[in-house]
Scaffold this motif. Sequence first.
Motif, PDB file in Angstrom:
ATOM      1  N   TYR A 132       0.680  -1.071  -0.040  1.00 28.46           N
ATOM      2  CA  TYR A 132      -0.079   0.073   0.129  1.00 28.46           C
ATOM      3  C   TYR A 132       1.008   1.375   0.042  1.00 28.46           C
ATOM      4  N   GLN A 133       1.836   1.365   0.792  1.00 35.46           N
ATOM      5  CA  GLN A 133       2.730   2.418   0.929  1.00 35.46           C
ATOM      6  C   GLN A 133       3.423   3.011  -0.497  1.00 35.46           C
ATOM      7  N   SER A 134       4.060   1.709  -0.738  1.00 40.00           N
ATOM      8  CA  SER A 134       4.574   1.841  -2.112  1.00 40.00           C
ATOM      9  C   SER A 134       3.766   2.370  -3.254  1.00 40.00           C
ATOM     10  N   GLU A 135       2.513   1.645  -3.484  1.00 38.91           N
ATOM     11  CA  GLU A 135       1.755   2.031  -4.759  1.00 38.91           C
ATOM     12  C   GLU A 135       1.027   3.486  -4.251  1.00 38.91           C
ATOM     13  N   TRP A 136       0.617   3.364  -3.270  1.00 45.03           N
ATOM     14  CA  TRP A 136      -0.228   4.636  -2.848  1.00 45.03           C
ATOM     15  C   TRP A 136       0.828   5.953  -3.082  1.00 45.03           C
TER      16      TRP A 136
END
Length: 159
Positions: A132-136
């Motif tokens: 999530y952190q990477s993509e968002w």
Amino acid sequence: MLETLLPLLTWASLLGCGLMAGVFFAFSTFVMKGLERVPPTTGITAMQGINTAVMPSVFLVVFMATALLCAGLVVSSVFTWAQPAARLRLLGGMLYLVGCFGVTAGFNVPRNDALARLSAQSAEAPAYWARYQSEWTAWNHVRTLACLGALVSLVLSRD
């Protein structure tokens, strides 16, 4: 009438794009990095809280109003195409509508919705949180750059 409204529409759009660029810039440069430094359960819970707080907020009003204003700039550019600034207003409006509003709706919100359904204590939470952190954040960089590009285009259209 359009000659009177267009400078106000451009100015209001410019301010909205600047505000949104600042919010997204903050998330890209330190908010997400701060959440990355805490345990996944804490980061997930904090981001869920942030996402919940966004819904009934001034942020959402400015975000949506700027989209409407930029849509107005896009439409107005058709009627003012002979003016050199029309192309810059069209570019600024489209950058916001596609690169900010569209990316938010198509990429960031679906991730936020999935995060809302996730239990921070679940076994899959740490792996999902990392993804999530990477993509968002990657999509948030796109929103930041789109808002900055829109802002620059609209500033240049005012000359």
